[in-house]
Write an enzyme that holds these catalytic residues in place. Sequence first.
Site, short mmCIF file in Angstrom:
data_model
loop_
_atom_site.label_atom_id
_atom_site.label_comp_id
_atom_site.label_asym_id
_atom_site.label_seq_id
_atom_site.Cartn_x
_atom_site.Cartn_y
_atom_site.Cartn_z
N GLN A 30 49.33 48.69 46.54
CA GLN A 30 50.32 48.34 45.52
C GLN A 30 51.70 48.82 45.90
O GLN A 30 51.87 49.89 46.49
CB GLN A 30 49.91 48.92 44.17
CG GLN A 30 50.72 48.42 43.00
CD GLN A 30 50.15 48.88 41.67
OE1 GLN A 30 49.11 49.53 41.63
NE2 GLN A 30 50.82 48.54 40.58
N CYS A 57 48.64 45.75 39.31
CA CYS A 57 47.37 46.27 39.83
C CYS A 57 46.20 45.39 39.40
O CYS A 57 45.19 45.28 40.10
CB CYS A 57 47.15 47.71 39.39
SG CYS A 57 47.10 47.93 37.61
N GLU A 75 49.83 43.47 59.05
CA GLU A 75 49.05 42.39 58.44
C GLU A 75 49.74 41.93 57.16
O GLU A 75 50.12 42.76 56.33
CB GLU A 75 47.64 42.88 58.14
CG GLU A 75 46.67 41.80 57.76
CD GLU A 75 45.25 42.34 57.70
OE1 GLU A 75 44.32 41.59 58.08
OE2 GLU A 75 45.05 43.50 57.29
N LYS A 82 21.09 36.20 34.66
CA LYS A 82 21.42 34.77 34.69
C LYS A 82 22.74 34.52 35.42
O LYS A 82 22.89 33.51 36.14
CB LYS A 82 21.49 34.23 33.26
CG LYS A 82 20.14 34.09 32.57
CD LYS A 82 20.29 33.43 31.21
CE LYS A 82 18.94 33.19 30.57
NZ LYS A 82 19.06 32.50 29.26
N HIS A 124 38.25 52.58 39.40
CA HIS A 124 37.97 51.91 40.67
C HIS A 124 37.11 50.69 40.40
O HIS A 124 36.23 50.72 39.53
CB HIS A 124 37.25 52.90 41.59
CG HIS A 124 36.92 52.38 42.95
ND1 HIS A 124 37.87 51.87 43.81
CD2 HIS A 124 35.73 52.30 43.61
CE1 HIS A 124 37.28 51.51 44.94
NE2 HIS A 124 35.99 51.75 44.84
N TRP A 171 34.47 50.58 49.06
CA TRP A 171 34.84 51.49 50.13
C TRP A 171 33.80 51.50 51.25
O TRP A 171 34.08 51.92 52.37
CB TRP A 171 34.98 52.92 49.60
CG TRP A 171 36.22 53.14 48.76
CD1 TRP A 171 37.24 52.25 48.57
CD2 TRP A 171 36.55 54.31 48.03
NE1 TRP A 171 38.19 52.80 47.74
CE2 TRP A 171 37.80 54.08 47.39
CE3 TRP A 171 35.93 55.54 47.82
CZ2 TRP A 171 38.43 55.01 46.58
CZ3 TRP A 171 36.56 56.49 47.02
CH2 TRP A 171 37.79 56.22 46.40
N GLU A 198 28.47 57.06 47.20
CA GLU A 198 27.45 56.42 46.39
C GLU A 198 26.94 57.34 45.29
O GLU A 198 26.93 58.57 45.43
CB GLU A 198 26.26 56.01 47.27
CG GLU A 198 26.59 54.97 48.32
CD GLU A 198 25.34 54.57 49.11
OE1 GLU A 198 24.23 54.98 48.71
OE2 GLU A 198 25.48 53.84 50.11
N ASP A 210 19.60 56.35 46.57
CA ASP A 210 18.84 56.07 47.79
C ASP A 210 17.73 57.08 48.07
O ASP A 210 16.65 56.71 48.54
CB ASP A 210 19.80 56.03 48.99
CG ASP A 210 20.64 54.76 49.00
OD1 ASP A 210 20.45 53.92 48.10
OD2 ASP A 210 21.49 54.62 49.89
N GLU A 261 26.33 50.77 48.72
CA GLU A 261 25.55 50.02 47.74
C GLU A 261 24.40 50.90 47.26
O GLU A 261 23.74 51.57 48.06
CB GLU A 261 25.02 48.73 48.37
CG GLU A 261 24.53 47.72 47.36
CD GLU A 261 24.39 46.34 47.98
OE1 GLU A 261 25.03 45.40 47.50
OE2 GLU A 261 23.63 46.22 48.97
N GLU A 302 50.58 20.48 3.04
CA GLU A 302 50.43 19.72 1.80
C GLU A 302 50.95 18.30 1.97
O GLU A 302 50.36 17.34 1.46
CB GLU A 302 51.18 20.43 0.67
CG GLU A 302 50.54 21.75 0.25
CD GLU A 302 51.42 22.55 -0.70
OE1 GLU A 302 50.90 23.46 -1.36
OE2 GLU A 302 52.64 22.27 -0.77
#
Length: 662
Positions: free
Chosen positions: A99, A105, A175, A230, A262, A288, A292, A299, A323, A588
């Site tokens: 930013q 944001c 970039e 769903k 986040h 990131w 985790e 895990d 993940e 009216e």
Amino acid sequence: MPGIVDRLQHNRDKACGIGSNSHAIKYLNQDYEALRRDCLDRGRLFEDESFEPLPSSLGFNELGPNSFKVRGVTWQRPTELCRNPQFIAKNASRTDICQGALGDCWLLAAIASLTLNKQVLYRVVPQDQSFEENYAGIFHFEFWQFGEWVDVVVDDRLPIRDGKLLFVHSEEGSEFWSALLEKAYAKLNGCYEALSGGSTVEGFEDFTGGIAERHELSKPHPHLFKIIQKALERGSLLGCSIDITSAADSEAVTYSKLVKGHAYSVTAAELVEYMGALERLIRIRNPWGQVEWNGDWSDKSKEWRYVSDDDRSRLLSRCDDGEFWMSFSDFLREYSRLEICHLTPDALTGIDIKKWAETEFEESWRKGVSAGGCRNYPRTFWTNPQFVVKLSEMDDDPDEGEDGCTFIVGVMQKNKRRRRKMGEDMDTIGFAIYEVRSCFMMQVHLKQNFFLRNRSAARSETFINLREVSNHFSLPPGEYLIVPSTFEPNKNGDFYVRVFTEKPADFQYVPHSSMCSFTTNPRVYINVTAETADSSCFALSAGDDIKTTGFSLSTCRNMISLLDLSGSNCLLYKERDADRSGCMSSSEMRMAVEAAGFSLNNPLHQIIVARYSEPNLTIDFDNFVCCLTRLELLFGEFLVYCLCKHSLCCKEGGVGTGVSGY
């Protein structure tokens, strides 16, 4: 606010597929390929005259021409800022979005989510662009805007201060795809400052064309887990986050290794058998790629010992990839908000993906005509545009065993962000849903009495000043009337309404009148009685050039008789002045015109209000008489014209047409 000709052309274009997912509209008629080819042929870099490097492109208030925040700002191309600029270096990722000096944001969070879905990302950010091959200082991006995809062209002159990009930039300084994407979105909305403040789901929708819904996890929908399952089956984008209470909380890591403020992605929802019962699990991804959750079902947690080998091998990955799984109950407790963006059918590929059925309409709220406000204003609420959805088929997989028809309603106000320069902002909007019977086929615009006697079957969760209000519903099969409105009456605005259904459904706009019709015996009533004859007579003065002392009681009676063809002698003006104010409100007046035998559509009512009402939208007795007399004369002339045409057509052997309106 588009005129009739613009709207007709717009409808023709849509019918030809222009604006669809595969055929974007060229914004401001700028053709990227033609412009780039012209620049290459001429050996010059593109300069966009429709979004020039001027203070007005930056903003109008805090970033306005006289603001200290824009002092020292210049515009430079990436080729002037670094030796080897890249459009996308290796692979677009969340670190490409940092930013700058702009409160957008919400937009950057949506852009960051794009990087997790490359198919969606490259729909918005075409890949065939670079600073090397065929570079001409021109780039383009595609956005969804109120039912249409538009292709927006920009040059690569970016606002710079102290040698650095003023707004969004990449962590990798060479970039520039994210900075150019932000510029194209600023152009679409009028200037950079117009992007300040918003909701992440607004960005989701403009990058996907989908419809978004929000869920506050402190008060979750009773079937939220099923809704998530769903949504994932239909390729929807799901994000969740934890609220912060202060700036210091931003991206602070909790004891359980969750990051506040986040944006996370939700990637799966599963049921597993655990110690003799079914456990609801949800899979979350930290963009990131690390950090985790370390609680239950993480895990390395012990819970995985008590599930089947098949479930463990199918679901569990023990690497630190960002993940992780957690129980649904922990998810509701730890996270604050879930946002779901459901994609349109044309945005999804693959035969295994279930797709929503989508229908949409564009309509307007007009002061004094079709801007009736919310249900708190019963005298005008009925004048709002009305839509009917007919739900015939129940879900194949009902929520938690409850039979019903699942659908999502979204009402979006158009072009408000673009009009911030003119001092406009988002109105407070919402909608109500009523169960109706036999209305769908009859196409009847329901009047005040219906809403006074019937409660809503459902409604938007709140009226709020966001671009879109949307909610998820499950109702029994039937016909339902959707009434979108602003909170207060007499707020002008254009809006776009969408309904997503699990099964195909009929969705139709209910016009105020299907045509401008004229009954065979129009009734025009004037409020003249023996007690008020004197004042009425002298109110109809003929002027100094005609000798008269005013109309006599007998003359007034003859005038009434001329127009009162039904002979009922009903005092229409007094009858329709419900609040006994002595003047008619625009709503009216609308009822009075219909009672007099004239059925007019919204554009004609809009003309009547503009021509005959006072600034406060009231119509006094003189204007009332003038309006109805004018309508009587116009429709009478039209009737004679049509009868003549009918007679001529018959004489020439043609087929006559009935007179039902114009």
